[in-house]
Design a protein around this motif. Sequence first.
Motif, mmCIF file in Angstrom:
data_model
loop_
_atom_site.group_PDB
_atom_site.id
_atom_site.type_symbol
_atom_site.label_atom_id
_atom_site.label_comp_id
_atom_site.label_asym_id
_atom_site.label_seq_id
_atom_site.Cartn_x
_atom_site.Cartn_y
_atom_site.Cartn_z
ATOM 1 N N ALA A 9 51.761 84.713 50.265
ATOM 2 C CA ALA A 9 51.166 85.786 50.970
ATOM 3 C C ALA A 9 51.279 85.368 52.526
ATOM 4 O O ALA A 9 51.172 86.120 53.217
ATOM 5 C CB ALA A 9 49.620 85.530 50.690
ATOM 6 N N GLU A 10 51.706 84.253 52.745
ATOM 7 C CA GLU A 10 51.804 83.863 54.259
ATOM 8 C C GLU A 10 53.156 84.187 54.864
ATOM 9 O O GLU A 10 53.658 84.246 55.710
ATOM 10 C CB GLU A 10 51.548 82.523 54.499
ATOM 11 C CG GLU A 10 50.056 81.965 54.226
ATOM 12 C CD GLU A 10 49.158 82.252 54.981
ATOM 13 O OE1 GLU A 10 49.580 82.946 56.049
ATOM 14 O OE2 GLU A 10 48.146 81.758 54.945
ATOM 15 N N VAL A 11 54.283 84.522 53.950
ATOM 16 C CA VAL A 11 55.599 84.751 54.471
ATOM 17 C C VAL A 11 55.921 86.337 53.677
ATOM 18 O O VAL A 11 56.000 86.635 52.758
ATOM 19 C CB VAL A 11 56.334 83.980 53.900
ATOM 20 C CG1 VAL A 11 57.980 84.449 54.307
ATOM 21 C CG2 VAL A 11 56.339 82.583 54.277
ATOM 22 N N PRO A 12 55.974 87.289 54.716
ATOM 23 C CA PRO A 12 56.186 88.751 54.057
ATOM 24 C C PRO A 12 57.420 88.830 53.222
ATOM 25 O O PRO A 12 58.461 88.110 53.356
ATOM 26 C CB PRO A 12 56.225 89.595 55.376
ATOM 27 C CG PRO A 12 55.752 88.667 56.369
ATOM 28 C CD PRO A 12 55.805 87.421 56.037
ATOM 29 N N GLU A 13 57.194 89.536 52.162
ATOM 30 C CA GLU A 13 58.307 89.847 51.020
ATOM 31 C C GLU A 13 59.464 90.397 52.076
ATOM 32 O O GLU A 13 60.757 90.164 51.558
ATOM 33 C CB GLU A 13 58.021 90.695 50.047
ATOM 34 C CG GLU A 13 56.860 90.226 49.176
ATOM 35 C CD GLU A 13 56.559 90.896 47.726
ATOM 36 O OE1 GLU A 13 57.692 91.808 47.463
ATOM 37 O OE2 GLU A 13 55.446 91.003 47.446
#
Length: 477
Positions: A9-13
């Motif tokens: 969740a902390e690194v955008p897909e």
Amino acid sequence: MSVARNIFAEVPENSRATEEAAQFVETVTYADLPEEALRIGTRCLLDGLGLYVAGADHEMVEILKAEALDNAGRPDALLLDLAARVPAPMAARVLGTSGHAHDWDDSQVSTDPAHIYGLLTHPTIPPLTASLIMAQKIGNVDGRAFMLAFLTGFEVECKISEWMLPQHYMSGMHSSGTVGTFGAYAAAAKMLGLKGDQLRWGFGIAASLAAGIRCNFGTMTKPLHVGRACENGITAALLAQRGYTADPNALDGPWGFFAVQGGGVSEGKLGQGFGRTWTIVEPGVSIKPYPCGVLTHPTIDLMLRLVTDANIAPDDIEGVTVHAGTNILKPIRYPIAANHLQAKFSLPAALAMIALARKAGKREFSDEFVQSDAMQAMQRRIRTELDPEIEAQGFNVMRSRITVKLKGDGEVAGWADERYRGGPENPLSDADLEAKVRSCCEGLLDQAGQDRLIETAWKVQELPDSGVLAQLLRSAP
């Protein structure tokens, strides 16, 4: 599974940071460099050259030089101040450690209140070391190509550091060792002319080599973090050049560097890209007047002002209390410094120097001075105290205040200037910078050698072969 989801969740897909970093390194040109970036970058170069000299005779560097000589191989680059030449990664380990040996190298600045001011990275030494070593290995790299590689690495390092959440540093990682690896890699890759998949593989290799933990602050290993960042960045570039593979998206995704070491990234910052605004210009960089953690600098300046304005002699001082927040008190962690390495992370030590000598330079940050009876006694009159009001104001600047209790009756007190000396809002003048470089070189380079170093650094862009910069670090030209 919940941990994995939280990391993801902390690194955008849709993060494309690795690809964008590689595209930037591959395509940026000298013409893309803002004039102000070149001006500040030349100042950082001059500062860095002086710091290499300053660290050249340090015990930790002498140990590394001996180790390098015992394992010498291909003669790629000079071994700091010696005539011997060793393989590029090995030369970088020694040179980078020397540049950080006194903790006198510059600091990255962030104006984001989510970051803790002063706890990002020391941006110059990793890409400057990689550029200096690779210029010797490749040969005939002119001054413009040299500055392009240096500033490319500087920009990549700072943007990665800025985009990561402050959890990276607060969890115990040392950014100059971890993120510095990417700065060294990008500079080396630019000089080698890496492209496409090779460039992206190199970022993956660098991501797995990046290391450094804060428990080693106050020891020889703290500067080694930077030396290893330089060594590992060059190693990543050389391996990628040979076709060594790695994940081509190693900054991104649930198991990438941002997630695993950084605790994630600020999604809103990813759109900044590389080189659209240059971090070296905005928000800028701090060139240090004192050889210690930058978090101490405003407080040191305040102590100097208090004792000078009131003409306070050492024997007049009954006690000193430093009031600050956890952003300063946790990293600057030694209540009493037993040696010069601990003193770099000790407010009582730094302020005791000012009380005794009204200076805190290379001479004061020595074992001889720190371990003297006067220093040990003065440190015990100085204590730090967590100030809830300062803590509540946040960590976007370095806030502190000092109360000096005088013997008999009376006290003097004051607040540190948030526009601290050396910072982008109150930078050292060029003359002050040259004076710092000369103090770094004192006892190691004669007057003529100092003159050559300073004059050559200022005209770096005119050099037909930037490899000559490495020769300036030696007592003989």
